[in-house]
Write a protein that holds these residues in place. Structure first.
Motif, PDB file in Angstrom:
ATOM      1  N   PRO A  96      -6.749   7.497  -9.456  1.00 63.01           N
ATOM      2  CA  PRO A  96      -7.349   7.134  -8.169  1.00 63.01           C
ATOM      3  C   PRO A  96      -8.146   5.815  -8.233  1.00 63.01           C
ATOM      4  O   PRO A  96      -8.178   5.055  -7.270  1.00 63.01           O
ATOM      5  N   SER A 115      -4.282  -5.717  -2.600  1.00 67.05           N
ATOM      6  CA  SER A 115      -3.424  -6.017  -1.449  1.00 67.05           C
ATOM      7  C   SER A 115      -4.189  -6.820  -0.402  1.00 67.05           C
ATOM      8  O   SER A 115      -3.634  -7.729   0.213  1.00 67.05           O
ATOM      9  N   ALA A 150      -5.666   3.051  -8.073  1.00 69.64           N
ATOM     10  CA  ALA A 150      -5.137   2.989  -6.706  1.00 69.64           C
ATOM     11  C   ALA A 150      -6.124   2.285  -5.781  1.00 69.64           C
ATOM     12  O   ALA A 150      -5.732   1.465  -4.946  1.00 69.64           O
ATOM     13  N   ASN A 156       0.823  -1.217   0.000  1.00 72.24           N
ATOM     14  CA  ASN A 156       0.000   0.000   0.000  1.00 72.24           C
ATOM     15  C   ASN A 156       0.853   1.261   0.000  1.00 72.24           C
ATOM     16  O   ASN A 156       0.488   2.254  -0.628  1.00 72.24           O
ATOM     17  N   ALA A 157       1.990   1.249   0.703  1.00 77.93           N
ATOM     18  CA  ALA A 157       2.870   2.424   0.683  1.00 77.93           C
ATOM     19  C   ALA A 157       3.407   2.667  -0.730  1.00 77.93           C
ATOM     20  O   ALA A 157       3.462   3.817  -1.189  1.00 77.93           O
ATOM     21  N   HIS A 193      -5.557  -1.263  -3.776  1.00 76.13           N
ATOM     22  CA  HIS A 193      -5.785  -1.472  -2.343  1.00 76.13           C
ATOM     23  C   HIS A 193      -6.550  -2.777  -2.111  1.00 76.13           C
ATOM     24  O   HIS A 193      -6.242  -3.542  -1.198  1.00 76.13           O
ATOM     25  N   ALA A 205       0.756   6.547  -6.803  1.00 78.68           N
ATOM     26  CA  ALA A 205      -0.434   7.376  -7.061  1.00 78.68           C
ATOM     27  C   ALA A 205      -0.120   8.858  -6.867  1.00 78.68           C
ATOM     28  O   ALA A 205      -0.594   9.708  -7.624  1.00 78.68           O
ATOM     29  N   SER A 206       0.698   9.178  -5.840  1.00 78.17           N
ATOM     30  CA  SER A 206       1.023  10.592  -5.597  1.00 78.17           C
ATOM     31  C   SER A 206       1.882  11.180  -6.710  1.00 78.17           C
ATOM     32  O   SER A 206       1.897  12.391  -6.906  1.00 78.17           O
ATOM     33  N   ALA A 256       1.927   1.766  -3.476  1.00 75.38           N
ATOM     34  CA  ALA A 256       0.800   2.248  -4.282  1.00 75.38           C
ATOM     35  C   ALA A 256       0.518   3.724  -4.015  1.00 75.38           C
ATOM     36  O   ALA A 256       0.216   4.481  -4.945  1.00 75.38           O
ATOM     37  N   VAL A 257       0.642   4.167  -2.752  1.00 73.24           N
ATOM     38  CA  VAL A 257       0.424   5.587  -2.423  1.00 73.24           C
ATOM     39  C   VAL A 257       1.482   6.443  -3.101  1.00 73.24           C
ATOM     40  O   VAL A 257       1.177   7.511  -3.669  1.00 73.24           O
ATOM     41  N   ILE A 258       2.724   6.002  -3.078  1.00 74.88           N
ATOM     42  CA  ILE A 258       3.813   6.763  -3.712  1.00 74.88           C
ATOM     43  C   ILE A 258       3.576   6.870  -5.214  1.00 74.88           C
ATOM     44  O   ILE A 258       3.675   7.955  -5.807  1.00 74.88           O
TER      45      ILE A 258
END
Length: 195
Positions: free
Chosen positions: A168, A178, A171, A154-155, A175, A161-162, A157-159
């Motif tokens: 979104p 995962s 993303a 998830n980290a 999630h 996506a950011s 994926a957040v990176i």
């Protein structure tokens, strides 16, 4: 047996040591469970005979249920989390006191079974080794799921996506992927024959 005032015979009764007991104690020691203590209501001679046969050096005998509870608390204070294996009604309070109370289902009293955290089906002591081994597999899988798949995936994926590399919607789908990976990884315990 006596005739008038003369002793003419004696009957000696003793517990039989389970055939798998010594091997189970050795296997538990091989797993790194080094502190094994026998707590028994039997007399010192009986405890010494059984302890010697199975390889337990720390033997505490002539214990009432309250004495067993005090012994469990003392071991907890010295060594931390403690497991207690028992089967009798006299073991019920100490099974409840231990961090993990384990009882053999087929031979355990109702009070012991009600007090235990783990009930092993059957009366084979070797299942203790299997339970300890399996619990370690489960813990490894839990930590793997938390750090690798839940947090790590998830980290990442957040990176990603950011940075705008995924939308979104993608993303959100990742999630859920995962979560599916965590469940699938846990199910490997069954598939790998670890259950």
């Amino acid at each position: 047996v006596a005739r008038e005032d003369t002793l003419i015979g004696a009957a000696i009764v003793s517990d039989t040591v389970r055939p798998e007991a010594a091997a189970t104690i050795q296997q538990l020691a091989a797993l790194g469970i080094t502190r094994l203590v026998m707590l028994t209501g039997d007399n010192a001679a009986a405890a010494a005979a059984v302890g010697a046969a199975v390889g337990i050096e720390d033997r505490r005998s002539d214990l009432l249920p309250d004495d067993k509870v005090a012994a469990v608390r003392s071991i907890q204070a010295e060594d931390g989390p403690t497991a207690m294996v028992g089967d009798g009604i006299n073991d019920a309070p100490s099974l409840a006191t231990a961090d993990i109370g384990i009882v053999m289902g087929d031979i355990g009293s109702d009070a012991a079974i009600a007090s235990a955290d783990v009930v092993l089906v059957g009366d084979d002591l070797a299942k203790l080794v299997r339970a300890a081994t399996f619990s370690r597999h489960v813990l490894r899988r839990i930590w793997q799921n938390i750090f690798v798949f839940a947090l790590g995936f998830n980290a990442l994926a957040v990176i990603v996506a950011s940075m705008g590399w995924i939308s979104p919607v993608i993303a959100a789908c990742l999630h859920q992927v995962s979560s599916l990976i965590v469940v699938t990884n846990s199910l490997r315990l069954l598939v790998d024959g670890q259950a």
